[in-house]
Scaffold this motif. Structure first.
Motif, PDB file in Angstrom:
ATOM      1  N   ALA A  94      32.549  57.768  33.980  1.00 44.58           N
ATOM      2  CA  ALA A  94      32.895  56.356  33.802  1.00 44.58           C
ATOM      3  C   ALA A  94      34.367  56.124  34.129  1.00 44.58           C
ATOM      4  CB  ALA A  94      32.605  55.925  32.363  1.00 44.58           C
ATOM      5  N   TYR A  95      35.229  57.020  33.683  1.00 45.52           N
ATOM      6  CA  TYR A  95      36.669  56.863  33.946  1.00 45.52           C
ATOM      7  C   TYR A  95      36.982  57.033  35.419  1.00 45.52           C
ATOM      8  CZ  TYR A  95      41.699  57.622  33.811  1.00 45.52           C
ATOM      9  OH  TYR A  95      43.044  57.528  34.046  1.00 45.52           O
ATOM     10  N   GLU A  96      36.285  57.950  36.100  1.00 50.46           N
ATOM     11  CA  GLU A  96      36.528  58.195  37.515  1.00 50.46           C
ATOM     12  C   GLU A  96      36.289  56.933  38.345  1.00 50.46           C
ATOM     13  OE1 GLU A  96      35.565  59.649  41.637  1.00 50.46           O
ATOM     14  OE2 GLU A  96      34.109  58.851  40.220  1.00 50.46           O
ATOM     15  N   VAL A  97      35.322  56.124  37.923  1.00 47.38           N
ATOM     16  CA  VAL A  97      35.013  54.877  38.639  1.00 47.38           C
ATOM     17  C   VAL A  97      35.915  53.733  38.184  1.00 47.38           C
ATOM     18  CG1 VAL A  97      33.244  53.103  39.001  1.00 47.38           C
ATOM     19  CG2 VAL A  97      32.632  55.527  39.121  1.00 47.38           C
ATOM     20  N   LEU A  98      36.019  53.536  36.874  1.00 44.21           N
ATOM     21  CA  LEU A  98      36.730  52.361  36.359  1.00 44.21           C
ATOM     22  C   LEU A  98      38.242  52.463  36.501  1.00 44.21           C
ATOM     23  CD1 LEU A  98      34.663  51.595  33.121  1.00 44.21           C
ATOM     24  CD2 LEU A  98      34.347  50.721  35.432  1.00 44.21           C
ATOM     25  N   SER A  99      38.775  53.670  36.684  1.00 43.92           N
ATOM     26  CA  SER A  99      40.226  53.825  36.862  1.00 43.92           C
ATOM     27  C   SER A  99      40.653  53.616  38.303  1.00 43.92           C
ATOM     28  CB  SER A  99      40.666  55.218  36.405  1.00 43.92           C
ATOM     29  OG  SER A  99      40.057  56.226  37.203  1.00 43.92           O
ATOM     30  N   ASN A 100      39.661  53.490  39.211  1.00 42.86           N
ATOM     31  CA  ASN A 100      39.939  53.255  40.627  1.00 42.86           C
ATOM     32  C   ASN A 100      39.605  51.802  40.943  1.00 42.86           C
ATOM     33  OD1 ASN A 100      38.992  53.017  43.547  1.00 42.86           O
ATOM     34  ND2 ASN A 100      39.907  55.058  43.584  1.00 42.86           N
ATOM     35  N   ALA A 101      40.596  51.026  41.376  1.00 44.28           N
ATOM     36  CA  ALA A 101      40.412  49.581  41.561  1.00 44.28           C
ATOM     37  C   ALA A 101      39.286  49.262  42.532  1.00 44.28           C
ATOM     38  CB  ALA A 101      41.722  48.946  42.037  1.00 44.28           C
TER      39      ALA A 101
END
Length: 375
Positions: free
Chosen positions: A53-60
């Motif tokens: 989840a972080y890998e996706v949501l931390s990338n604009a």
């Protein structure tokens, strides 16, 4: 099993800032970290979920595509986007988030056996390619076999433990300050963080023991992709030296222009031209669609500008919400040149009441038709 919503996993909403996303991930990752939950498969699953989840949501860019298309924006190409992450990926990419919470310097111990004492595995560089797709391929989904030149470990290359960092991949320095002793860690300057250096290598290998090799990679492209969308095939980029992690293959989608169909989102548009006799008497015509040709009926007395909607004949939605439509725009073709006999015929019709424009309430204006089309 259906994937859980990324925002739900991290316990945040869509308006969360980058700092709030990072904070939420750190909280979840510390809670379910393998060092705190040894041999706990449920904790391991939640640890991986949080990292994905972080890998996706931390990338604009990835976050914008996820907000628009959901999980399907990252499916169908070997685990691109957030899918397919393993422990090596998580520790390599996000270890710095934990600070000194586990083992000092962001290191991890006791899980997978390769990260004790702060070791950070090196990762190969990503490769980028562009794939051209026809509208038919986009509508139906396609599997492409692509030849890729990538760096791989040359046969015969051997590695030895780095003598500078003793295999840790990083070096630690302790300095005295007015606040006390301060410990800092940085990638090893000798091995670049790999923990290993070249022992032997063949003549055709580069300084890292790698060589260029051509490989055929199979990429599954889901239906409904859009021009400019980027898919990721995990692990098919350049390999890293020694025990490092391979980079990824990034596949950029390029949509080819169709000879008769124009795309607008999930809808398709087709311009149909009919002659005056066909418009007056009615006819049927065969037209192209992304699934083959279809024949449609043109009613007698059709007016130029009429829009015929063929439902479900457009492009599938990338997020799985059905298909778009094919909108057929009828254009009555007025001849530009006439012979003597044709001109005499139309001259004789000028005073005929049947040829006088008599729009009724059912004959909508162009703007009304456009409004109906998008309603």
């Amino acid at each position: 099993m259906a994937k859980r919503d990324y925002y739900e996993i991290l316990g945040i909403n869509k308006s969360a800032t980058a700092a709030e996303i990072k904070k939420a991930y750190r909280k979840m990752a510390l809670k379910y970290h393998p060092d705190k939950n040894p041999d706990d498969k449920e904790a391991e699953t939640k640890f991986k979920e949080a990292a994905e989840a972080y890998e996706v949501l931390s990338n604009a860019d990835k976050k914008a595509r996820y907000d628009q298309f959901g999980h399907q924006a990252f499916e169908g190409a070997g685990g691109f986007g957030g899918g397919g992450m393993n422990m090596d990926d998580i520790f390599s990419q996000f270890g710095d988030i934990f600070g000194g919470a586990f083992g000092g310097g962001g290191g991890f111990s006791g899980f997978g056996g390769g990260f004790g004492g702060g070791q950070r595995r090196s990762k190969g560089s990503n490769l980028r390619i562009r794939v051209s797709l026809t509208l038919e391929e986009i509508a139906n989904g396609v599997e492409k076999k692509i030849k890729v030149k990538r760096k791989v470990q040359a046969p015969g290359t051997t590695y030895k433990t780095c003598s500078t960092c003793n295999g840790a991949g990083q070096v630690t320095r302790v300095t005295n300050t007015i606040l006390g002793r301060m410990q800092t860690s940085s990638p090893c300057p000798s091995c670049g963080g790999a923990g290993e250096t070249i022992d032997k290598k063949p003549a055709d290998a580069d300084a890292q023991g790698l060589k260029i090799a051509e490989e055929t990679v199979s990429v599954k492209i889901p239906a409904g992709v859009v021009d400019g969308m980027q898919l990721k095939v995990t692990g098919k980029g350049n390999e890293a030296p020694g025990n490092g992690i391979s980079g990824d293959l990034l596949v950029a989608i390029q949509e080819e222009e169709h000879p008769t169909l124009k795309r607008e989102g999930d809808n398709l548009h087709y311009d149909m031209y009919v002659s005056l006799p066909d418009a007056v008497l009615g006819t049927s015509k065969e037209i192209d669609t992304v699934t083959g040709k279809v024949r449609i009926k043109i009613e007698a007395g059709v007016q130029s500008g009429k829009i015929l909607r063929l439902r479900g004949k457009g492009i599938p939605s990338i997020n799985g919400y059905g298909k778009g439509d094919l909108l057929v725009h009828v254009n009555v073709w007025t001849p530009k040149t006439l012979n003597k006999q044709q001109r005499e015929f139309f001259e004789s019709m000028k005073d005929d009441d049947h040829f006088d424009p008599k729009p009724d309430s059912g004959d909508k204006s162009f703007f009304e038709k456009v409004k109906d089309m998008f309603s």
